[in-house]
Design a protein around this motif. Sequence first.
Motif, mmCIF file in Angstrom:
data_model
loop_
_atom_site.group_PDB
_atom_site.id
_atom_site.type_symbol
_atom_site.label_atom_id
_atom_site.label_comp_id
_atom_site.label_asym_id
_atom_site.label_seq_id
_atom_site.Cartn_x
_atom_site.Cartn_y
_atom_site.Cartn_z
ATOM 1 N N THR A 149 0.821 -1.336 0.086
ATOM 2 C CA THR A 149 0.210 -0.100 0.111
ATOM 3 C C THR A 149 0.812 1.296 -0.089
ATOM 4 O O THR A 149 1.771 1.210 0.756
ATOM 5 N N PRO A 150 0.700 2.098 -0.789
ATOM 6 C CA PRO A 150 1.540 3.339 -1.025
ATOM 7 C C PRO A 150 1.328 4.329 0.474
ATOM 8 O O PRO A 150 0.450 4.224 0.976
ATOM 9 N N ARG A 151 2.134 5.275 0.333
ATOM 10 C CA ARG A 151 2.236 6.438 1.362
ATOM 11 C C ARG A 151 1.839 7.591 1.045
ATOM 12 O O ARG A 151 2.917 8.086 0.347
ATOM 13 N N MET A 152 1.047 8.460 1.596
ATOM 14 C CA MET A 152 1.163 9.698 1.032
ATOM 15 C C MET A 152 2.005 10.791 1.440
ATOM 16 O O MET A 152 2.347 10.643 2.860
ATOM 17 N N PRO A 153 2.572 11.609 0.855
ATOM 18 C CA PRO A 153 3.303 12.677 1.410
ATOM 19 C C PRO A 153 2.923 13.709 2.315
ATOM 20 O O PRO A 153 2.945 15.004 2.075
ATOM 21 N N LYS A 154 2.380 13.325 3.557
ATOM 22 C CA LYS A 154 1.761 14.474 4.361
ATOM 23 C C LYS A 154 2.437 14.295 5.719
ATOM 24 O O LYS A 154 2.416 13.338 6.304
ATOM 25 N N GLN A 155 3.001 15.116 6.201
ATOM 26 C CA GLN A 155 3.676 15.317 7.738
ATOM 27 C C GLN A 155 2.704 14.961 8.682
ATOM 28 O O GLN A 155 3.331 14.209 9.622
ATOM 29 N N ARG A 156 1.509 15.166 8.672
ATOM 30 C CA ARG A 156 0.345 14.588 9.551
ATOM 31 C C ARG A 156 0.586 13.217 9.637
ATOM 32 O O ARG A 156 0.512 12.610 10.803
ATOM 33 N N TYR A 157 0.781 12.556 8.490
ATOM 34 C CA TYR A 157 0.390 10.977 8.757
ATOM 35 C C TYR A 157 1.679 10.454 9.003
ATOM 36 O O TYR A 157 1.844 9.416 9.422
ATOM 37 N N ASP A 158 2.954 11.164 8.746
ATOM 38 C CA ASP A 158 4.207 10.514 9.216
ATOM 39 C C ASP A 158 4.375 10.457 10.814
ATOM 40 O O ASP A 158 4.684 9.608 11.336
ATOM 41 N N ILE A 159 3.527 11.419 11.138
ATOM 42 C CA ILE A 159 3.724 11.642 12.666
ATOM 43 C C ILE A 159 2.738 10.210 13.437
ATOM 44 O O ILE A 159 3.044 9.763 14.124
ATOM 45 N N MET A 160 1.395 10.335 12.578
ATOM 46 C CA MET A 160 0.504 9.307 12.987
ATOM 47 C C MET A 160 1.125 7.913 12.929
ATOM 48 O O MET A 160 0.820 7.029 13.682
ATOM 49 N N THR A 161 1.534 7.730 11.853
ATOM 50 C CA THR A 161 2.156 6.439 11.362
ATOM 51 C C THR A 161 3.205 5.961 12.562
ATOM 52 O O THR A 161 3.075 4.646 12.892
ATOM 53 N N ALA A 162 4.004 6.844 13.250
ATOM 54 C CA ALA A 162 4.957 6.458 14.007
ATOM 55 C C ALA A 162 4.413 6.029 15.228
ATOM 56 O O ALA A 162 4.696 5.151 16.169
ATOM 57 N N TYR A 163 3.266 7.030 15.788
ATOM 58 C CA TYR A 163 2.673 6.785 16.844
ATOM 59 C C TYR A 163 1.508 5.813 17.161
ATOM 60 O O TYR A 163 1.714 5.086 18.190
ATOM 61 N N MET A 164 0.855 5.404 15.952
ATOM 62 C CA MET A 164 0.073 4.335 16.091
ATOM 63 C C MET A 164 0.768 2.975 16.226
ATOM 64 O O MET A 164 0.036 2.010 17.053
ATOM 65 N N GLN A 165 1.939 2.785 16.042
ATOM 66 C CA GLN A 165 2.661 1.394 16.327
ATOM 67 C C GLN A 165 3.137 1.236 17.881
ATOM 68 O O GLN A 165 3.251 0.314 18.576
ATOM 69 N N LYS A 166 2.584 2.471 18.707
ATOM 70 C CA LYS A 166 2.967 2.525 20.041
ATOM 71 C C LYS A 166 1.724 2.142 21.060
ATOM 72 O O LYS A 166 1.746 1.932 22.140
ATOM 73 N N VAL A 167 0.452 2.420 20.244
ATOM 74 C CA VAL A 167 -0.885 2.453 21.021
ATOM 75 C C VAL A 167 -2.055 1.446 20.560
ATOM 76 O O VAL A 167 -3.006 1.373 21.351
ATOM 77 N N GLY A 168 -1.359 0.693 19.770
ATOM 78 C CA GLY A 168 -2.515 -0.401 19.269
ATOM 79 C C GLY A 168 -2.052 -1.382 18.350
ATOM 80 O O GLY A 168 -0.829 -0.910 17.986
ATOM 81 N N THR A 169 -2.587 -2.348 17.926
ATOM 82 C CA THR A 169 -2.087 -3.357 17.081
ATOM 83 C C THR A 169 -2.635 -3.236 15.424
ATOM 84 O O THR A 169 -2.120 -3.810 14.548
ATOM 85 N N MET A 170 -3.732 -2.185 15.351
ATOM 86 C CA MET A 170 -4.117 -2.201 13.909
ATOM 87 C C MET A 170 -4.359 -0.795 13.321
ATOM 88 O O MET A 170 -5.072 -0.578 12.749
ATOM 89 N N GLY A 171 -3.542 -0.031 14.333
ATOM 90 C CA GLY A 171 -3.712 1.580 13.646
ATOM 91 C C GLY A 171 -3.482 1.769 12.495
ATOM 92 O O GLY A 171 -4.007 2.652 11.621
ATOM 93 N N LEU A 172 -2.342 1.044 11.917
ATOM 94 C CA LEU A 172 -1.714 1.464 10.577
ATOM 95 C C LEU A 172 -2.702 0.900 9.571
ATOM 96 O O LEU A 172 -2.877 1.212 8.412
ATOM 97 N N ASP A 173 -3.390 -0.293 10.115
ATOM 98 C CA ASP A 173 -4.551 -0.840 8.951
ATOM 99 C C ASP A 173 -5.513 0.375 8.920
ATOM 100 O O ASP A 173 -5.857 0.540 8.004
ATOM 101 N N MET A 174 -5.944 0.809 10.055
ATOM 102 C CA MET A 174 -7.100 1.697 9.961
ATOM 103 C C MET A 174 -6.601 2.888 8.989
ATOM 104 O O MET A 174 -7.270 3.279 8.176
#
Length: 456
Positions: A149-174
């Motif tokens: 799956t591609p990644r869009m070049p948005k700063q907001r999503y870079d931050i969320m991507t890093a954080y999601m891996q710390k707080v749940g198991t399926m945040g990146l799938d969301m």
Amino acid sequence: MARDLDDSTPLETRDELIAYLESGCKPASEFRIGTEHEKFGFYEADCSPVPYEGERGIGALLHNMQVLLGWEPVMDGDDIIGLVDPTHGGAISLEPGGQFELSGAPLHSIHQTCREVNSHLAQLREVAEPLGIGFLGLGFSPKWTRAETPRMPKQRYDIMTAYMQKVGTMGLDMMYRTCTVQVNLDFASEADMVKKMRVGLALQPIATALFANSPFKEGKPNGFLSLRSEVWKHTDADRTGMLPFVFDDGFGFEAYADYALNVPLYFVKRGETYHDVAGDSFRDLMDGKLAKLPGVRATQSDWVNHLTTIFPEVRLKKFIEMRGADGGPWRRLCALPALWVGLMYDGTALDAAWDIVKDWTAEERETLRDAVPATALKTPFRNRTVQDIAKEVMAIAHDGLKRRAAGYGGESDETRFLEELCEIAESGVTPAERMLEEFHGPWKGDIDRAFEEYAY
């Protein structure tokens, strides 16, 4: 959301946060309907995902849409990441995996919503077809792995991507592999907001069941009818869920503001830069005590942007967002606002909907929400099933739209937009179950058939 705000008006007190929410109150004559829907882009030649880059990428698609529509571009650095209609208020934005989202303008009727949806899809086809791109509306990406799956070049999503891996198991799938349709509705007063939030939260699992449309993952059945809904259960407990406090005595704007204050931040935006403060407190930002941005204090845009990073089943901003439905074909893009407008914009219907749910306990609401991703309309509840509740809810919504009597073009009301949902409720067979029948039958296990038969 197409564009994070950048309003530097300082916020100094909790009362200002509450006042922002309360400022959404408006007379019923000014109520509007805002419909948002996401869809997966794919290359028609091989059903592969569309990257941002390249002459046939998402960036080029957005640029061509901007030329066609004349809308204002939204930039993140040098990259175009969205479009805003400066005249009517609609917007096009990108979700993290390239899901293409239309955030519709605030409209008077479902008739207008349907015209907006049809116009958008026609415009999208006009620019996408020369690039060999099609679009699919499902709740979860049916074929691609997360790595594909591609990644869009948005700063907001870079931050969320890093954080999601710390707080749940399926945040990146969301983030990268789900699509939804939602509707934004107005409220007249605090009491009206409270009633709509309670009815919306209690009945959100019913909508999830009716719209269940994500039975596949990486080319195979995934064991759920709405995997999208299941994914949200494992994303980030701090900012998702059924908000049981909404049903407490005394709930209002103040209580929601306090809830939002306790949800950790993702970022603080200053100018064109997104500063990663993920996990820190908005209260610390109010006090100028962020560890990574010492002395920086909250502004109006910080609060508005923060509210967009909270993801409960029903979300409060200056309006209410119904967030429980899987993405789907164009007919159901108009059906979701029809369902909630029928329930929420007619006082008799809202009372009747509240009568259904008012004695449900927090435990029952949570159990219902946990069960419907797998069993949808067949989910048992008390001495009946979700299908029984859905049929009752559909009848209330139908009558609400009939009394609302928003006609157009020879039609006296908006009830026809509920026809497919009524059929689903009556049959007890969800869109996901119909797709599974096709997968195991005429498709012979070939998931590419979903792209052929369900593309817009």
